[in-house]
Design a protein around this motif. Sequence first.
Motif, PDB file in Angstrom:
ATOM      1  N   GLU A  43      -1.112 -21.270  -2.018  1.00  0.00           N
ATOM      2  CA  GLU A  43      -1.569 -19.872  -2.088  1.00  0.00           C
ATOM      3  C   GLU A  43      -0.446 -18.950  -2.573  1.00  0.00           C
ATOM      4  OE1 GLU A  43      -1.950 -21.920   0.505  1.00  0.00           O
ATOM      5  OE2 GLU A  43      -4.084 -22.335   0.192  1.00  0.00           O
ATOM      6  N   SER A  44       0.769 -19.186  -2.098  1.00  0.00           N
ATOM      7  CA  SER A  44       1.891 -18.347  -2.515  1.00  0.00           C
ATOM      8  C   SER A  44       2.226 -18.570  -3.988  1.00  0.00           C
ATOM      9  CB  SER A  44       3.118 -18.630  -1.648  1.00  0.00           C
ATOM     10  OG  SER A  44       2.871 -18.278  -0.306  1.00  0.00           O
ATOM     11  N   PHE A  45       2.110 -19.807  -4.439  1.00  0.00           N
ATOM     12  CA  PHE A  45       2.358 -20.086  -5.852  1.00  0.00           C
ATOM     13  C   PHE A  45       1.318 -19.372  -6.706  1.00  0.00           C
ATOM     14  CE2 PHE A  45       2.111 -22.314  -9.860  1.00  0.00           C
ATOM     15  CZ  PHE A  45       3.430 -22.643 -10.145  1.00  0.00           C
ATOM     16  N   GLN A  46       0.053 -19.412  -6.286  1.00  0.00           N
ATOM     17  CA  GLN A  46      -1.005 -18.738  -7.042  1.00  0.00           C
ATOM     18  C   GLN A  46      -0.748 -17.237  -7.100  1.00  0.00           C
ATOM     19  OE1 GLN A  46      -3.276 -19.588  -9.018  1.00  0.00           O
ATOM     20  NE2 GLN A  46      -4.743 -17.887  -9.103  1.00  0.00           N
ATOM     21  N   ALA A  47      -0.283 -16.652  -6.003  1.00  0.00           N
ATOM     22  CA  ALA A  47       0.027 -15.223  -5.995  1.00  0.00           C
ATOM     23  C   ALA A  47       1.158 -14.906  -6.967  1.00  0.00           C
ATOM     24  CB  ALA A  47       0.396 -14.771  -4.580  1.00  0.00           C
ATOM     25  N   ALA A  48       2.181 -15.763  -6.987  1.00  0.00           N
ATOM     26  CA  ALA A  48       3.289 -15.567  -7.926  1.00  0.00           C
ATOM     27  C   ALA A  48       2.810 -15.727  -9.365  1.00  0.00           C
ATOM     28  CB  ALA A  48       4.405 -16.565  -7.620  1.00  0.00           C
ATOM     29  N   LEU A  49       1.898 -16.651  -9.574  1.00  0.00           N
ATOM     30  CA  LEU A  49       1.334 -16.881 -10.906  1.00  0.00           C
ATOM     31  C   LEU A  49       0.571 -15.642 -11.386  1.00  0.00           C
ATOM     32  CD1 LEU A  49      -1.532 -17.854 -12.450  1.00  0.00           C
ATOM     33  CD2 LEU A  49       0.630 -18.753 -13.299  1.00  0.00           C
ATOM     34  N   ARG A  50      -0.171 -15.028 -10.493  1.00  0.00           N
ATOM     35  CA  ARG A  50      -0.908 -13.811 -10.859  1.00  0.00           C
ATOM     36  C   ARG A  50       0.050 -12.712 -11.311  1.00  0.00           C
ATOM     37  NH1 ARG A  50      -4.524 -14.074  -5.373  1.00  0.00           N
ATOM     38  NH2 ARG A  50      -6.074 -15.579  -6.086  1.00  0.00           N
ATOM     39  N   ASP A  51       1.133 -12.541 -10.570  1.00  0.00           N
ATOM     40  CA  ASP A  51       2.101 -11.519 -10.955  1.00  0.00           C
ATOM     41  C   ASP A  51       2.766 -11.848 -12.286  1.00  0.00           C
ATOM     42  OD1 ASP A  51       1.540 -10.117  -8.675  1.00  0.00           O
ATOM     43  OD2 ASP A  51       3.353 -10.715  -7.592  1.00  0.00           O
ATOM     44  N   GLU A  52       3.048 -13.125 -12.509  1.00  0.00           N
ATOM     45  CA  GLU A  52       3.707 -13.515 -13.749  1.00  0.00           C
ATOM     46  C   GLU A  52       2.813 -13.273 -14.958  1.00  0.00           C
ATOM     47  OE1 GLU A  52       7.006 -14.116 -15.608  1.00  0.00           O
ATOM     48  OE2 GLU A  52       6.932 -14.331 -13.429  1.00  0.00           O
ATOM     49  N   ARG A  53       1.523 -13.561 -14.801  1.00  0.00           N
ATOM     50  CA  ARG A  53       0.586 -13.251 -15.885  1.00  0.00           C
ATOM     51  C   ARG A  53       0.543 -11.737 -16.131  1.00  0.00           C
ATOM     52  NH1 ARG A  53      -2.745 -17.024 -17.954  1.00  0.00           N
ATOM     53  NH2 ARG A  53      -4.189 -15.407 -18.665  1.00  0.00           N
ATOM     54  N   GLY A  54       0.593 -10.958 -15.061  1.00  0.00           N
ATOM     55  CA  GLY A  54       0.592  -9.506 -15.217  1.00  0.00           C
ATOM     56  C   GLY A  54       1.791  -9.004 -15.993  1.00  0.00           C
ATOM     57  N   ARG A  55       2.946  -9.604 -15.741  1.00  0.00           N
ATOM     58  CA  ARG A  55       4.157  -9.197 -16.464  1.00  0.00           C
ATOM     59  C   ARG A  55       4.125  -9.664 -17.922  1.00  0.00           C
ATOM     60  NH1 ARG A  55       6.531 -10.076 -11.172  1.00  0.00           N
ATOM     61  NH2 ARG A  55       6.455 -12.326 -11.464  1.00  0.00           N
ATOM     62  N   GLU A  56       3.899 -10.928 -18.110  1.00  0.00           N
ATOM     63  CA  GLU A  56       4.005 -11.533 -19.440  1.00  0.00           C
ATOM     64  C   GLU A  56       2.934 -11.043 -20.407  1.00  0.00           C
ATOM     65  OE1 GLU A  56       5.310 -13.960 -22.596  1.00  0.00           O
ATOM     66  OE2 GLU A  56       6.324 -13.565 -20.674  1.00  0.00           O
ATOM     67  N   LEU A  57       1.717 -10.870 -19.917  1.00  0.00           N
ATOM     68  CA  LEU A  57       0.578 -10.616 -20.808  1.00  0.00           C
ATOM     69  C   LEU A  57       0.049  -9.191 -20.728  1.00  0.00           C
ATOM     70  CD1 LEU A  57      -1.326 -13.962 -20.103  1.00  0.00           C
ATOM     71  CD2 LEU A  57       0.158 -13.444 -22.052  1.00  0.00           C
ATOM     72  N   CYS A  58       0.786  -8.277 -20.107  1.00  0.00           N
ATOM     73  CA  CYS A  58       0.289  -6.906 -20.000  1.00  0.00           C
ATOM     74  C   CYS A  58      -0.019  -6.324 -21.378  1.00  0.00           C
ATOM     75  CB  CYS A  58       1.286  -6.022 -19.244  1.00  0.00           C
ATOM     76  SG  CYS A  58       2.912  -5.851 -20.009  1.00  0.00           S
ATOM     77  N   PHE A  59      -1.069  -5.518 -21.431  1.00  0.00           N
ATOM     78  CA  PHE A  59      -1.554  -4.836 -22.641  1.00  0.00           C
ATOM     79  C   PHE A  59      -2.139  -5.783 -23.685  1.00  0.00           C
ATOM     80  CE2 PHE A  59       2.159  -2.205 -21.201  1.00  0.00           C
ATOM     81  CZ  PHE A  59       1.405  -1.213 -20.598  1.00  0.00           C
ATOM     82  N   GLU A  60      -2.350  -7.053 -23.335  1.00  0.00           N
ATOM     83  CA  GLU A  60      -2.922  -8.006 -24.284  1.00  0.00           C
ATOM     84  C   GLU A  60      -4.372  -8.355 -23.949  1.00  0.00           C
ATOM     85  OE1 GLU A  60      -0.247 -11.234 -25.517  1.00  0.00           O
ATOM     86  OE2 GLU A  60       1.406 -10.099 -24.623  1.00  0.00           O
ATOM     87  N   GLY A  61      -5.028  -7.477 -23.193  1.00  0.00           N
ATOM     88  CA  GLY A  61      -6.455  -7.645 -22.917  1.00  0.00           C
ATOM     89  C   GLY A  61      -6.779  -8.696 -21.887  1.00  0.00           C
ATOM     90  N   ALA A  62      -5.778  -9.206 -21.154  1.00  0.00           N
ATOM     91  CA  ALA A  62      -6.000 -10.313 -20.223  1.00  0.00           C
ATOM     92  C   ALA A  62      -6.219  -9.859 -18.784  1.00  0.00           C
ATOM     93  CB  ALA A  62      -4.815 -11.275 -20.270  1.00  0.00           C
ATOM     94  N   ARG A  63      -5.688  -8.723 -18.393  1.00  0.00           N
ATOM     95  CA  ARG A  63      -5.617  -8.351 -16.978  1.00  0.00           C
ATOM     96  C   ARG A  63      -6.993  -8.191 -16.333  1.00  0.00           C
ATOM     97  NH1 ARG A  63      -2.441  -8.876 -12.510  1.00  0.00           N
ATOM     98  NH2 ARG A  63      -2.545  -7.035 -11.157  1.00  0.00           N
ATOM     99  N   LYS A  64      -7.893  -7.447 -16.958  1.00  0.00           N
ATOM    100  CA  LYS A  64      -9.222  -7.253 -16.370  1.00  0.00           C
ATOM    101  C   LYS A  64      -9.938  -8.591 -16.229  1.00  0.00           C
ATOM    102  CE  LYS A  64     -13.665  -4.937 -17.021  1.00  0.00           C
ATOM    103  NZ  LYS A  64     -14.537  -4.141 -17.936  1.00  0.00           N
ATOM    104  N   HIS A  65      -9.899  -9.401 -17.275  1.00  0.00           N
ATOM    105  CA  HIS A  65     -10.521 -10.721 -17.248  1.00  0.00           C
ATOM    106  C   HIS A  65      -9.957 -11.551 -16.097  1.00  0.00           C
ATOM    107  CE1 HIS A  65     -11.965 -14.627 -18.792  1.00  0.00           C
ATOM    108  NE2 HIS A  65     -10.756 -15.068 -18.491  1.00  0.00           N
ATOM    109  N   ASP A  66      -8.645 -11.553 -15.944  1.00  0.00           N
ATOM    110  CA  ASP A  66      -8.016 -12.337 -14.884  1.00  0.00           C
ATOM    111  C   ASP A  66      -8.445 -11.843 -13.501  1.00  0.00           C
ATOM    112  OD1 ASP A  66      -6.671 -14.072 -16.561  1.00  0.00           O
ATOM    113  OD2 ASP A  66      -4.755 -13.008 -16.446  1.00  0.00           O
ATOM    114  N   LEU A  67      -8.394 -10.536 -13.295  1.00  0.00           N
ATOM    115  CA  LEU A  67      -8.746 -10.001 -11.985  1.00  0.00           C
ATOM    116  C   LEU A  67     -10.199 -10.311 -11.617  1.00  0.00           C
ATOM    117  CD1 LEU A  67      -6.960  -6.519 -12.113  1.00  0.00           C
ATOM    118  CD2 LEU A  67      -6.293  -8.500 -10.726  1.00  0.00           C
ATOM    119  N   ILE A  68     -11.085 -10.280 -12.604  1.00  0.00           N
ATOM    120  CA  ILE A  68     -12.495 -10.579 -12.334  1.00  0.00           C
ATOM    121  C   ILE A  68     -12.669 -12.047 -11.959  1.00  0.00           C
ATOM    122  CG2 ILE A  68     -14.769 -10.815 -13.421  1.00  0.00           C
ATOM    123  CD1 ILE A  68     -14.165  -8.186 -14.907  1.00  0.00           C
TER     124      ILE A  68
END
Length: 523
Positions: free
Chosen positions: A438-463
Amino acid sequence: MKRSIILLLVLTSSVFSACNKFLDTAPQDFVTPDNYFNTEADLDRALNGVYNRLIDNFGRMYCRGLFSFLVISDEFFYKSITVNQLKVMEFDAGQLDVGKLWEVAYSGIDRANLLLENVNKPVMDEAKRNAIKGQALFLRAYYYFILVDNFGGVPLKLSSTKSPTEAALPRASVADVYAAIVADMKEAEPLVNDISSYTNNERITTTVVQAILAKVYLTMAGAPLNDATKYQDALTYVNKVIASGKHSLNPDYSQIFINHSRDINEPKECLWEIGMYGNQQGAVQLAGSVGIENGLECPDDNIGYSGGALHITARLFNLFAADDPRRDWAIAPYKYVVTGGVPTKSFYTAAQIYERTCGKWRREYETQSPKNRVYNSTNFPVMRYADVLLMKAEAENAVNGPNADAYNAINMVRRRGYGKPVNTPDAAVDLAAGLSKESFQAALRDERGRELCFEGARKHDLIRWGLYVSNMQSLVPDIAATAPAAYKYAGNAAKNVTARNVLFPIPTTELTINHTVTQNPGW
């Protein structure tokens, strides 16, 4: 009115009697499936038409919408927009941009259907025919992926429109739409060419199909289907991309986006980009607004105008460590001001977080001249190798827990972000070992937020993680607590988000003509 109709009939009869010989002549310049699709060149032109819908001159696809106003999340808000706008999530089923997204996607699907129905007509090299067929299959599936991601179950139309009087189709289930997407992409995989067959990364190739199929499977593993068996399928396909050896991380994070602005194709990092051309002046109407809609503020046309519409939230800013170099590239550290006719950089202070804008694509690097205020030729990256590695980490963790492969994949992205050699362990930047699943998945979510911000991925990921509504609603007190008085409105979009906003409404235009379609809940 009756008199006009009678007069028209009389005139029409005269024309018919005088022009029988002309009317008996077969038309030579009217394109139909019967007199088209007869050569390889015809198929290529038709395929270009399928790709064309990914741009859309009105900005609903990757020209603007799918990285800005159609993917509102906790990353950004729109400057100076407070009420009655899609940009603050205050709209209904009649909203024009939502309706156009539906319309353009189905236009792409219909073009793909027509091409697939005629792909076997010409006498031509079979390998070239297969490559065209594979791209059309993939693109049809990708348009359906956009639709099901944004609207839920949709009418599943797998043949071209032959008549406006055709019977309307009801909504297929989400599961059935995804089944069709997977079937098309799997059929496309062995048909399309390898990336080495092209001089750019704007075409669908083997590793593009594999990477997007992995993304599709990850989505199926999450909401709304929540089919956890699909994590293994996602892992299988990301492993194919990695094993191909065709792709790698650019050692310099910022250079990825500088290359986009300079019209440099880099297929190692960027598997697939939406190709933009020109600046919407002249005959070619295939330009976009990357770095304009989502650019750093600049009033000077020579450097490259942008109103800096997309402002960042403190939540995104604080997602980065202070020493993470990606922060001050992804998030603009300055804007341009003109003093005495001279443009200069004005750097933001530590207190000006909400004044900062997206900084990934900076128009100062564009080489095209003159620069247009609304359009440019900067490509948009749909799939980067960093995303492949992060999908690998997520799928590996879901299937096998946070093992060495999962850590290695996420740490390669982190090391590159900090300017470190990607294959050399570095305790200063690597994700700490010993995390729970669970902690790894949480870290993964944050890493995607940093790396891919403004590339149209965030809303899709959160959903797909089932977090969109809660993340948006929790943004309201965050902004109330952190934003200066002039930017308290930054929480307006978040205030309007409820459970219904996981999906867009089925457009009024569709409901009006298709009475078999039902509306999404809450709309």
